[in-house]
Design a protein around this motif. Structure first.
Motif, mmCIF file in Angstrom:
data_model
loop_
_atom_site.group_PDB
_atom_site.id
_atom_site.type_symbol
_atom_site.label_atom_id
_atom_site.label_comp_id
_atom_site.label_asym_id
_atom_site.label_seq_id
_atom_site.Cartn_x
_atom_site.Cartn_y
_atom_site.Cartn_z
ATOM 1 N N UNK A 1 0.897 -1.043 0.173
ATOM 2 C CA UNK A 1 0.257 0.402 -0.131
ATOM 3 C C UNK A 1 1.221 1.725 -0.045
ATOM 4 N N UNK A 2 1.703 1.253 -0.646
ATOM 5 C CA UNK A 2 2.851 2.458 -1.281
ATOM 6 C C UNK A 2 2.632 2.806 -1.846
ATOM 7 N N UNK A 3 2.988 3.665 -2.968
ATOM 8 C CA UNK A 3 3.218 4.651 -4.163
ATOM 9 C C UNK A 3 4.168 4.931 -4.734
ATOM 10 N N UNK A 4 4.396 4.461 -5.599
ATOM 11 C CA UNK A 4 5.572 5.243 -6.609
ATOM 12 C C UNK A 4 6.754 6.012 -6.133
ATOM 13 N N UNK A 5 6.041 6.998 -5.505
ATOM 14 C CA UNK A 5 6.734 8.089 -4.791
ATOM 15 C C UNK A 5 7.383 8.151 -3.518
ATOM 16 N N UNK B 1 13.015 3.737 -2.248
ATOM 17 C CA UNK B 1 13.442 3.209 -1.041
ATOM 18 C C UNK B 1 13.769 2.307 -1.916
ATOM 19 N N UNK B 2 13.697 1.296 -2.916
ATOM 20 C CA UNK B 2 14.110 0.528 -3.783
ATOM 21 C C UNK B 2 16.051 1.383 -4.335
ATOM 22 N N UNK B 3 15.672 2.234 -4.374
ATOM 23 C CA UNK B 3 16.768 2.729 -4.614
ATOM 24 C C UNK B 3 18.080 2.741 -3.793
ATOM 25 N N UNK B 4 17.817 3.264 -2.675
ATOM 26 C CA UNK B 4 18.159 2.422 -1.145
ATOM 27 C C UNK B 4 19.340 1.034 -1.561
ATOM 28 N N UNK B 5 17.968 0.476 -1.813
ATOM 29 C CA UNK B 5 18.194 -1.387 -1.839
ATOM 30 C C UNK B 5 18.765 -1.270 -2.875
ATOM 31 N N UNK B 6 19.485 -0.974 -3.502
ATOM 32 C CA UNK B 6 19.691 -1.467 -5.084
ATOM 33 C C UNK B 6 21.414 -0.769 -5.116
ATOM 34 N N UNK B 7 21.508 1.070 -3.885
ATOM 35 C CA UNK B 7 22.912 1.210 -3.379
ATOM 36 C C UNK B 7 23.444 0.314 -2.662
#
Length: 128
Positions: free
Chosen positions: A41-45, A50-56
């Motif tokens: 229940x999270x919007x893409x914004x 959050x996904x960018x930090x997990x990628x980094x």
């Protein structure tokens, strides 16, 4: 609950929202951003940074899907997969801290999912 998780998640280098994303990926790797957003229940914004930090952090990779270039799949890296065993320990510690059995905890999760589904369904029909 977040405060209970924080010291354990700090050892893993994750925030609580990142932990939730990782839990979904350990359950089923290769989900799309849309699927993760819907399930959390999270919007893409909110989800994208959050996904960018997990990628980094080297825990996930993001790939445009071949069958639908508008869609991005999130895949666990070997490092991300390796955190799963630590996450299982976290879950066990939390269940113990709550004074629940695994069966009681699983039942509670099922009931909460049902509640969330019903609230979400009612909200969607109210706006239709």
């Amino acid at each position: 609950m977040t405060a209970r998780y924080r010291p354990m998640l700090d050892r893993m280098g994750l925030t609580y929202p990142q932990y939730l994303v990782m839990m979904l990926l350990w359950e089923s790797d290769g989900q799309t951003v849309g699927q993760l957003g819907s399930r959390l229940a999270l919007d893409s914004g909110t989800l994208s940074p959050l996904l960018k930090r997990l990628t980094a952090a080297g825990l996930v990779t993001r790939h445009r899907r071949v069958d639908d270039e508008r869609s991005v799949s999130i895949l666990l890296t070997p490092e991300g997969k390796a955190l799963h065993s630590q996450a299982l320990e976290v879950s066990g510690e939390i269940i113990g801290a709550l004074g629940m059995t695994i069966s009681e905890f699983d039942h509670l999760k099922t009931e909460l999912r049902t509640l969330t589904d019903r609230v979400t369904a009612d909200g969607n029909t109210a706006h239709s």
